[in-house]
Design a protein around this motif. Structure first.
Motif, short mmCIF file in Angstrom:
data_model
loop_
_atom_site.label_atom_id
_atom_site.label_comp_id
_atom_site.label_asym_id
_atom_site.label_seq_id
_atom_site.Cartn_x
_atom_site.Cartn_y
_atom_site.Cartn_z
N PHE A 92 0.85 -1.17 0.00
CA PHE A 92 0.00 0.00 0.00
C PHE A 92 0.89 1.23 0.00
CE2 PHE A 92 0.89 -1.11 4.35
CZ PHE A 92 1.13 0.11 4.98
N GLU A 93 0.30 2.36 -0.36
CA GLU A 93 1.04 3.61 -0.38
C GLU A 93 0.75 4.38 0.90
OE1 GLU A 93 0.37 5.95 -3.84
OE2 GLU A 93 0.80 4.30 -5.20
N GLU A 94 1.79 4.99 1.44
CA GLU A 94 1.64 5.81 2.63
C GLU A 94 2.19 7.20 2.33
OE1 GLU A 94 3.10 5.92 7.31
OE2 GLU A 94 3.77 4.33 6.00
N THR A 95 1.44 8.21 2.68
CA THR A 95 1.91 9.58 2.49
C THR A 95 2.87 9.93 3.61
OG1 THR A 95 -0.19 10.18 1.46
CG2 THR A 95 1.21 11.98 2.25
N LEU A 96 4.05 10.35 3.24
CA LEU A 96 5.07 10.71 4.23
C LEU A 96 4.99 12.20 4.53
CD1 LEU A 96 8.08 8.67 2.82
CD2 LEU A 96 6.60 8.08 4.74
N PRO A 97 5.31 12.59 5.76
CA PRO A 97 5.28 14.02 6.08
C PRO A 97 6.39 14.77 5.36
CG PRO A 97 6.18 12.77 7.92
CD PRO A 97 5.72 11.77 6.90
N MET A 98 6.16 16.05 5.11
CA MET A 98 7.18 16.91 4.50
C MET A 98 7.99 17.58 5.60
SD MET A 98 5.00 18.65 1.43
CE MET A 98 3.50 18.93 2.38
N ASN A 99 9.19 17.98 5.27
CA ASN A 99 10.06 18.66 6.21
C ASN A 99 9.74 20.15 6.17
OD1 ASN A 99 12.10 19.21 8.00
ND2 ASN A 99 13.74 19.06 6.49
N VAL A 100 8.69 20.54 6.92
CA VAL A 100 8.22 21.93 6.89
C VAL A 100 8.65 22.68 8.15
CG1 VAL A 100 6.21 21.36 5.48
CG2 VAL A 100 5.99 21.40 7.96
N GLN A 101 8.68 23.99 8.06
CA GLN A 101 8.93 24.83 9.23
C GLN A 101 7.67 24.79 10.09
OE1 GLN A 101 11.79 26.46 10.13
NE2 GLN A 101 10.69 26.85 12.04
N THR A 102 7.71 24.08 11.20
CA THR A 102 6.50 23.83 11.99
C THR A 102 5.87 25.10 12.54
OG1 THR A 102 7.84 23.34 13.93
CG2 THR A 102 7.13 21.47 12.59
N THR A 103 6.65 26.16 12.75
CA THR A 103 6.07 27.41 13.25
C THR A 103 5.22 28.11 12.18
OG1 THR A 103 8.10 28.60 12.69
CG2 THR A 103 7.88 27.80 14.97
N ASP A 104 5.36 27.69 10.92
CA ASP A 104 4.56 28.26 9.84
C ASP A 104 3.27 27.48 9.60
OD1 ASP A 104 6.31 30.31 9.41
OD2 ASP A 104 7.30 29.39 7.67
N ILE A 105 3.04 26.39 10.32
CA ILE A 105 1.81 25.61 10.14
C ILE A 105 0.64 26.43 10.65
CG2 ILE A 105 0.54 23.55 10.85
CD1 ILE A 105 3.26 22.08 10.95
N SER A 106 -0.35 26.64 9.77
CA SER A 106 -1.50 27.47 10.15
C SER A 106 -2.83 26.72 10.02
CB SER A 106 -1.54 28.73 9.29
OG SER A 106 -1.65 28.39 7.92
N GLY A 107 -2.77 25.45 9.66
CA GLY A 107 -4.01 24.69 9.54
C GLY A 107 -4.83 25.11 8.34
N GLY A 108 -6.09 24.77 8.38
CA GLY A 108 -6.97 25.14 7.28
C GLY A 108 -8.22 24.29 7.18
N TYR A 109 -8.21 23.12 7.78
CA TYR A 109 -9.39 22.25 7.70
C TYR A 109 -10.04 22.01 9.06
CZ TYR A 109 -8.17 21.15 2.85
OH TYR A 109 -7.90 21.22 1.52
N GLU A 110 -9.75 22.86 10.04
CA GLU A 110 -10.37 22.71 11.34
C GLU A 110 -11.87 22.97 11.25
OE1 GLU A 110 -7.81 24.77 10.70
OE2 GLU A 110 -6.18 23.65 11.63
N GLY A 111 -12.65 22.23 11.99
CA GLY A 111 -14.09 22.45 12.04
C GLY A 111 -14.84 21.97 10.81
N ILE A 112 -14.19 21.22 9.94
CA ILE A 112 -14.85 20.71 8.74
C ILE A 112 -15.71 19.50 9.11
CG2 ILE A 112 -14.47 19.59 6.49
CD1 ILE A 112 -13.74 22.50 6.39
N ASP A 113 -16.96 19.51 8.67
CA ASP A 113 -17.85 18.36 8.84
C ASP A 113 -17.64 17.47 7.62
OD1 ASP A 113 -19.82 16.51 9.24
OD2 ASP A 113 -21.48 17.93 9.20
#
Length: 126
Positions: A92-113
């Motif tokens: 199976f395929e697994e999506t691997l995390p990217m090496n991102v600057q974690t302080t720049d993470i701002s979300g975007g899908y919170e509260g989605i039904d």
């Protein structure tokens, strides 16, 4: 202005009815998606709006068209494998995390039904 389509009826876990049909130029095998509008995203350099970060709840395939509505099925399928030899593995395929600057993470899908419900927005995709 383009008319907004919506889920009009949920037949079961496999089929839904959308309030768009042949009168709206919908055809068998057209691709639609159920979505929830998301947050506006702006360009960090210009401040220009890049659009909204919409959440796609499902990708649909039209299977039956009427003048004012269509019946759709889930476009996403699951492959199941049956192995006759125990030495074969299940891949199976697994999506691997990217090496991102974690302080720049701002979300975007919170509260989605994520559940599809009558009245959810639907759009035609190419």
């Amino acid at each position: 202005m383009t008319r907004k389509y919506k889920i009009a009826k949920i037949i079961d876990e496999y089929q839904v009815v959308v309030n768009a049909g042949s009168n709206d130029l919908i055809h068998d095998d057209d691709c639609l998606e159920v979505y929830q509008p998301g947050q506006e995203v702006t360009d960090p350099d210009t401040g220009e709006s890049l659009g909204t970060l919409d959440f796609v709840k499902a990708k649909l395939r039209v299977v039956n068209v009427f003048p004012k509505m269509c019946v759709c099925e889930n476009r996403e399928t699951e492959q199941k494998s049956f192995f006759s030899n125990i030495s074969q593995g299940l891949f199976f395929e697994e999506t691997l995390p990217m090496n991102v600057q974690t302080t720049d993470i701002s979300g975007g899908y919170e509260g989605i039904d994520k559940k599809i419900k009558v009245g959810d927005l639907v759009r035609k995709v190419n």
